[in-house]
Design an enzyme around this catalytic site. Structure first.
Site, PDB file in Angstrom:
ATOM      1  N   CYS A   4     -23.862 -21.353  -4.821  1.00 27.99           N
ATOM      2  CA  CYS A   4     -23.115 -20.145  -5.208  1.00 27.99           C
ATOM      3  C   CYS A   4     -23.891 -18.903  -4.761  1.00 27.99           C
ATOM      4  O   CYS A   4     -25.078 -18.753  -5.066  1.00 27.99           O
ATOM      5  CB  CYS A   4     -22.911 -20.125  -6.723  1.00 27.99           C
ATOM      6  SG  CYS A   4     -22.329 -18.550  -7.353  1.00 27.99           S
ATOM      7  N   CYS A   7     -25.360 -16.872  -7.659  1.00 27.99           N
ATOM      8  CA  CYS A   7     -26.487 -17.587  -8.270  1.00 27.99           C
ATOM      9  C   CYS A   7     -27.735 -17.441  -7.396  1.00 27.99           C
ATOM     10  O   CYS A   7     -28.847 -17.270  -7.917  1.00 27.99           O
ATOM     11  CB  CYS A   7     -26.148 -19.058  -8.484  1.00 27.99           C
ATOM     12  SG  CYS A   7     -25.084 -19.371  -9.922  1.00 27.99           S
ATOM     13  N   ASP A  30     -23.061  -3.471  -4.514  1.00 28.67           N
ATOM     14  CA  ASP A  30     -22.176  -4.205  -3.621  1.00 28.67           C
ATOM     15  C   ASP A  30     -22.579  -3.923  -2.172  1.00 28.67           C
ATOM     16  O   ASP A  30     -22.882  -2.796  -1.801  1.00 28.67           O
ATOM     17  CB  ASP A  30     -20.710  -3.792  -3.858  1.00 28.67           C
ATOM     18  CG  ASP A  30     -19.728  -4.771  -3.248  1.00 28.67           C
ATOM     19  OD1 ASP A  30     -19.011  -5.447  -4.005  1.00 28.67           O
ATOM     20  OD2 ASP A  30     -19.676  -4.858  -1.993  1.00 28.67           O
ATOM     21  N   HIS A  46     -23.775 -19.385 -14.645  1.00 32.20           N
ATOM     22  CA  HIS A  46     -22.657 -19.501 -13.697  1.00 32.20           C
ATOM     23  C   HIS A  46     -21.354 -19.758 -14.449  1.00 32.20           C
ATOM     24  O   HIS A  46     -21.195 -20.785 -15.105  1.00 32.20           O
ATOM     25  CB  HIS A  46     -22.895 -20.623 -12.690  1.00 32.20           C
ATOM     26  CG  HIS A  46     -21.741 -20.748 -11.724  1.00 32.20           C
ATOM     27  ND1 HIS A  46     -21.685 -20.039 -10.543  1.00 32.20           N
ATOM     28  CD2 HIS A  46     -20.586 -21.452 -11.807  1.00 32.20           C
ATOM     29  CE1 HIS A  46     -20.547 -20.317  -9.930  1.00 32.20           C
ATOM     30  NE2 HIS A  46     -19.867 -21.176 -10.671  1.00 32.20           N
ATOM     31  N   HIS A  98     -17.718 -11.665 -11.991  1.00 30.67           N
ATOM     32  CA  HIS A  98     -18.386 -10.378 -11.774  1.00 30.67           C
ATOM     33  C   HIS A  98     -17.431  -9.239 -12.098  1.00 30.67           C
ATOM     34  O   HIS A  98     -16.226  -9.344 -11.890  1.00 30.67           O
ATOM     35  CB  HIS A  98     -18.897 -10.241 -10.336  1.00 30.67           C
ATOM     36  CG  HIS A  98     -17.869 -10.527  -9.282  1.00 30.67           C
ATOM     37  ND1 HIS A  98     -17.510 -11.814  -8.951  1.00 30.67           N
ATOM     38  CD2 HIS A  98     -17.135  -9.711  -8.495  1.00 30.67           C
ATOM     39  CE1 HIS A  98     -16.594 -11.780  -7.996  1.00 30.67           C
ATOM     40  NE2 HIS A  98     -16.332 -10.515  -7.706  1.00 30.67           N
ATOM     41  N   HIS A 100     -16.761  -5.262 -11.129  1.00 26.91           N
ATOM     42  CA  HIS A 100     -17.055  -4.165 -10.210  1.00 26.91           C
ATOM     43  C   HIS A 100     -17.110  -2.882 -11.039  1.00 26.91           C
ATOM     44  O   HIS A 100     -16.130  -2.539 -11.717  1.00 26.91           O
ATOM     45  CB  HIS A 100     -15.937  -4.004  -9.178  1.00 26.91           C
ATOM     46  CG  HIS A 100     -15.734  -5.168  -8.267  1.00 26.91           C
ATOM     47  ND1 HIS A 100     -16.165  -5.177  -6.961  1.00 26.91           N
ATOM     48  CD2 HIS A 100     -15.138  -6.375  -8.467  1.00 26.91           C
ATOM     49  CE1 HIS A 100     -15.830  -6.333  -6.388  1.00 26.91           C
ATOM     50  NE2 HIS A 100     -15.205  -7.073  -7.279  1.00 26.91           N
TER      51      HIS A 100
HETATM   52  P1  5GP Z   1     -14.499 -10.081  -5.206  1.00 31.16           P
HETATM   53  O1  5GP Z   1     -13.688  -9.861  -3.956  1.00 31.16           O
HETATM   54  O2  5GP Z   1     -14.814 -11.537  -5.412  1.00 31.16           O
HETATM   55  O3  5GP Z   1     -13.928  -9.429  -6.413  1.00 31.16           O
HETATM   56  O4  5GP Z   1     -15.859  -9.305  -4.969  1.00 31.16           O
HETATM   57  C1  5GP Z   1     -16.922  -9.835  -4.255  1.00 31.16           C
HETATM   58  C2  5GP Z   1     -17.780  -8.676  -3.843  1.00 31.16           C
HETATM   59  O5  5GP Z   1     -19.033  -9.189  -3.430  1.00 31.16           O
HETATM   60  C3  5GP Z   1     -17.216  -7.870  -2.661  1.00 31.16           C
HETATM   61  O6  5GP Z   1     -17.015  -6.525  -3.079  1.00 31.16           O
HETATM   62  C4  5GP Z   1     -18.294  -8.000  -1.590  1.00 31.16           C
HETATM   63  O7  5GP Z   1     -18.495  -6.804  -0.872  1.00 31.16           O
HETATM   64  C5  5GP Z   1     -19.526  -8.398  -2.392  1.00 31.16           C
HETATM   65  N1  5GP Z   1     -20.476  -9.202  -1.656  1.00 31.16           N
HETATM   66  C6  5GP Z   1     -20.203 -10.296  -0.889  1.00 31.16           C
HETATM   67  N2  5GP Z   1     -21.329 -10.818  -0.396  1.00 31.16           N
HETATM   68  C7  5GP Z   1     -22.357 -10.059  -0.867  1.00 31.16           C
HETATM   69  C8  5GP Z   1     -23.781 -10.106  -0.698  1.00 31.16           C
HETATM   70  O8  5GP Z   1     -24.345 -10.964  -0.026  1.00 31.16           O
HETATM   71  N3  5GP Z   1     -24.509  -9.140  -1.330  1.00 31.16           N
HETATM   72  C9  5GP Z   1     -23.913  -8.165  -2.091  1.00 31.16           C
HETATM   73  N4  5GP Z   1     -24.730  -7.252  -2.647  1.00 31.16           N
HETATM   74  N5  5GP Z   1     -22.582  -8.090  -2.263  1.00 31.16           N
HETATM   75  C10 5GP Z   1     -21.812  -9.021  -1.666  1.00 31.16           C
HETATM   76 ZN    ZN Z   2     -22.917 -18.749  -9.539  1.00 30.53          ZN
END
Ligand code: 5GP
Ligand code: ZN
Length: 112
Positions: A4, A7, A30, A46, A98, A100
């Protein structure tokens, strides 16, 4: 969860810009920010998303952390948005719960 992404970030195996950590919660910037402040707030345990395994204790910890981070990031005066995406229609791309935390500008009124 061995494979993950979040994780791995929590364990420090993938670098991140950490903004907050306590026993239960980890928060980091992000990688693709959609606002001047865009922080991801995750439980260290997790949990896939808001449907699966997120009990009241986890949610309470996340909300308390979110309020503290919002203040520390200078969002208390003008406000912010706190969002969790869940599943396909919610456009969840990382299957580790998560929130935002978005702020630092006037966000659009519409959310979808
Ligand atoms: P979701 O689309 O699942 O709600 O949000 C996932 C978020 O994780 C996205 O806003 C994306 O930019 C962020 N994200 C994806 N990979 C990484 C990473 O490796 N590092 C960080 N800091 N953010 C990430
Ligand atoms: Zn996880």
């Amino acid at each position: 969860m061995d494979d993950c992404l979040f994780c791995k970030i929590i364990r420090g195996e993938i670098p991140s810009a950490k903004v907050f950590e306590n026993d239960d919660v980890f928060a980091f910037k992000d990688i693709n920010p959609q606002a001047p402040v865009h922080v991801l707030i995750v439980p260290k345990k997790h949990v896939a998303n808001a449907l699966e395994g997120a009990d009241a204790g986890i949610m309470d910890g996340l909300m308390r952390a979110a309020a503290q981070i919002a203040r520390e990031q200078g969002l208390a005066e003008n406000g912010f948005r706190l969002i969790t995406n869940c599943g396909r229609d919610g456009a969840q791309s990382v299957n580790h719960l998560h929130f935002h935390l978005l702020g630092g500008k006037q966000l659009p009124e519409r959310m979808a």
